[in-house]
Design a protein around this motif. Structure first.
Motif, PDB file in Angstrom:
ATOM      1  N   ALA A 248       0.836  -1.204   0.000  1.00 40.36           N
ATOM      2  CA  ALA A 248       0.000   0.000   0.000  1.00 40.36           C
ATOM      3  C   ALA A 248       0.867   1.249   0.000  1.00 40.36           C
ATOM      4  O   ALA A 248       2.085   1.193   0.217  1.00 40.36           O
ATOM      5  CB  ALA A 248      -0.926   0.004   1.222  1.00 40.36           C
ATOM      6  N   THR A 251      -1.956   7.703   1.589  1.00 38.22           N
ATOM      7  CA  THR A 251      -2.471   8.809   0.765  1.00 38.22           C
ATOM      8  C   THR A 251      -2.999   9.978   1.590  1.00 38.22           C
ATOM      9  O   THR A 251      -3.079  11.098   1.094  1.00 38.22           O
ATOM     10  CB  THR A 251      -3.597   8.310  -0.155  1.00 38.22           C
ATOM     11  N   LYS A 252      -3.375   9.729   2.872  1.00 38.92           N
ATOM     12  CA  LYS A 252      -3.918  10.819   3.699  1.00 38.92           C
ATOM     13  C   LYS A 252      -3.737  10.470   5.169  1.00 38.92           C
ATOM     14  O   LYS A 252      -4.032   9.351   5.585  1.00 38.92           O
ATOM     15  CB  LYS A 252      -5.405  11.032   3.382  1.00 38.92           C
ATOM     16  N   ILE A 260      -5.374   6.975   5.652  1.00 39.00           N
ATOM     17  CA  ILE A 260      -5.964   6.303   4.501  1.00 39.00           C
ATOM     18  C   ILE A 260      -4.827   5.789   3.625  1.00 39.00           C
ATOM     19  O   ILE A 260      -3.875   6.531   3.334  1.00 39.00           O
ATOM     20  CB  ILE A 260      -6.856   7.259   3.688  1.00 39.00           C
ATOM     21  N   VAL A 261      -4.914   4.527   3.226  1.00 42.17           N
ATOM     22  CA  VAL A 261      -3.912   3.954   2.329  1.00 42.17           C
ATOM     23  C   VAL A 261      -4.597   3.410   1.082  1.00 42.17           C
ATOM     24  O   VAL A 261      -5.769   3.027   1.131  1.00 42.17           O
ATOM     25  CB  VAL A 261      -3.111   2.821   3.002  1.00 42.17           C
ATOM     26  N   LYS A 262      -3.876   3.396  -0.028  1.00 39.94           N
ATOM     27  CA  LYS A 262      -4.354   2.744  -1.241  1.00 39.94           C
ATOM     28  C   LYS A 262      -3.648   1.408  -1.376  1.00 39.94           C
ATOM     29  O   LYS A 262      -2.413   1.344  -1.378  1.00 39.94           O
ATOM     30  CB  LYS A 262      -4.098   3.594  -2.484  1.00 39.94           C
ATOM     31  N   LYS A 268      -8.109  -0.399  -4.060  1.00 37.50           N
ATOM     32  CA  LYS A 268      -9.038   0.049  -3.017  1.00 37.50           C
ATOM     33  C   LYS A 268      -8.322   0.948  -2.011  1.00 37.50           C
ATOM     34  O   LYS A 268      -7.106   0.871  -1.844  1.00 37.50           O
ATOM     35  CB  LYS A 268      -9.646  -1.150  -2.293  1.00 37.50           C
ATOM     36  N   GLU A 269      -9.116   1.780  -1.330  1.00 37.67           N
ATOM     37  CA  GLU A 269      -8.596   2.586  -0.236  1.00 37.67           C
ATOM     38  C   GLU A 269      -9.179   2.087   1.085  1.00 37.67           C
ATOM     39  O   GLU A 269     -10.347   1.695   1.149  1.00 37.67           O
ATOM     40  CB  GLU A 269      -8.936   4.064  -0.430  1.00 37.67           C
ATOM     41  N   GLU A 270      -8.354   2.103   2.131  1.00 44.23           N
ATOM     42  CA  GLU A 270      -8.792   1.654   3.449  1.00 44.23           C
ATOM     43  C   GLU A 270      -8.210   2.556   4.524  1.00 44.23           C
ATOM     44  O   GLU A 270      -7.154   3.173   4.325  1.00 44.23           O
ATOM     45  CB  GLU A 270      -8.342   0.205   3.709  1.00 44.23           C
ATOM     46  N   GLU A 271      -8.900   2.601   5.669  1.00 40.06           N
ATOM     47  CA  GLU A 271      -8.369   3.302   6.836  1.00 40.06           C
ATOM     48  C   GLU A 271      -7.606   2.299   7.685  1.00 40.06           C
ATOM     49  O   GLU A 271      -8.138   1.240   8.025  1.00 40.06           O
ATOM     50  CB  GLU A 271      -9.513   3.941   7.636  1.00 40.06           C
TER      51      GLU A 271
END
Length: 341
Positions: A248, A251-252, A260-262, A268-271
């Protein structure tokens, strides 16, 4: 030993870069010897193919290996972690700089000999282990080399350095090479609309699934992600609900502990909490990103009434690349075709 004396029978249906195969590693000998190798390069030699292979359990390369010397490595064998570890002697540098002389190399081989030795891991870089090497000699090998004037003690590039001003080497991932008009059979990885979704080449996906256990194995060797690396654009591996690790990129940043990662292989993005992150190992950087970012501006009419089915993860179809993008910054423009029945 069992693998070295095996008699492989099954030929691979295809041989691609990064594949793990069984090959004859002792072609010059009348006694056949087999081992596992990772495909590094493919060469066209008249009307046949030859391959550069890295022997993952021995730590050396074989150049231009013919197809006749390559067999399929079954899933159980390919999942076993590589045996060879890449090491560098700590505090051992060439006198005056430059390349190692033959005399110094011969001296190192003589001091190491054929006996068992002990290594003490002093540092770990992205590429190798920095070690102290000891055997029955009264001094460790680095000190012995220096005392006999075949090397000099001291800090060298990529060796031990605990200075806080040293900046870690920037990590970069590799991406699948895609060109305009390429036609690929793909499977859906993720997405909710035809303007932005992710697919994977079917053959790449099969090869990637063989690597999943290796990704987890190498990531487990990493320590927890340092707080100073908990920043946007850091490449990490994150733990999934199955206790396996996924590649991953952050990203934020949401808080001091969550971001938040991609997931680069799924789109997909997940926390994720920082406690479930680890630095991405060097091994993972060599495996191309699986997900291909797409946007469909043309679609076969038979799919028009079944968009939800079309974007169901795992669904397969054919795409033709119409416009090429850069990584995940913008989607590749594609045209979709159904699989041939």
């Amino acid at each position: 030993m069992k693998l070295e004396t095996s008699q492989p029978q099954t030929k691979p249906s295809s041989v691609n870069e990064y594949d793990v195969v069984i090959y004859n590693i002792d072609r010059s000998s009348s006694d056949l010897k087999y081992g596992r190798g990772r495909i590094c390069n493919k060469h066209v030699d008249e009307d046949s193919f030859k391959y550069d292979i890295f022997a993952i359990d021995y730590g050396y390369f074989h150049k231009m290996v013919p197809e006749d010397f390559i067999w399929e490595c079954n899933e159980e064998l390919s999942a076993l972690p590589p045996l060879a570890l890449h090491c560098q002697l700590a505090n051992c540098a060439v006198i005056g700089g430059g390349a190692w002389s033959k005399m110094s190399i011969d001296a190192f081989k003589s001091y190491v000999g054929n006996e068992k030795a002990k290594i003490l891991i002093l540092e770990k870089t992205f590429e190798k282990l920095i070690v102290e090497l000891k055997n029955s000699n009264p001094h460790d090998i680095s000190t012995l080399m220096a005392l006999t004037h075949f090397s000099t003690l001291g800090y060298v590039h990529n060796a031990i350095s605990r200075m806080p001003t040293i900046v870690p080497k920037k990590k970069y991932m590799t991406y699948k090479n895609i060109n305009v008009n390429d036609i690929l059979q793909v499977r859906v990885q993720s997405g909710k609309s035809l303007e932005a979704f992710y697919v994977a080449d079917v053959n790449d996906y099969r090869n990637f699934m063989k690597e999943c256990d290796n990704i987890t194995y190498y990531t487990n060797k990493e320590s927890k992600l340092p707080e100073e690396q908990f920043v946007v654009d850091t490449l990490v591996c994150v733990k999934s609900y199955t206790n396996k690790y996924e590649r991953a990129i952050i990203t934020k940043i949401i808080s001091d502990t969550r971001s938040i990662v991609k997931l680069v292989d799924w789109g997909k993005e997940e926390e994720v909490h920082i406690k479930n992150m680890r630095p991405m190992p060097e091994y993972c950087l060599k495996i191309p990103v699986l997900a291909i970012y797409c946007s469909a501006n043309e679609i076969h009419t038979s799919y028009c009434q079944s968009i939800h089915r079309l974007l169901c993860p795992g669904f397969e179809f054919i795409i033709q690349i119409k416009e090429v993008s850069t990584k995940f910054e913008s989607p590749n423009i594609i045209k979709i075709f159904p699989l041939k029945s």
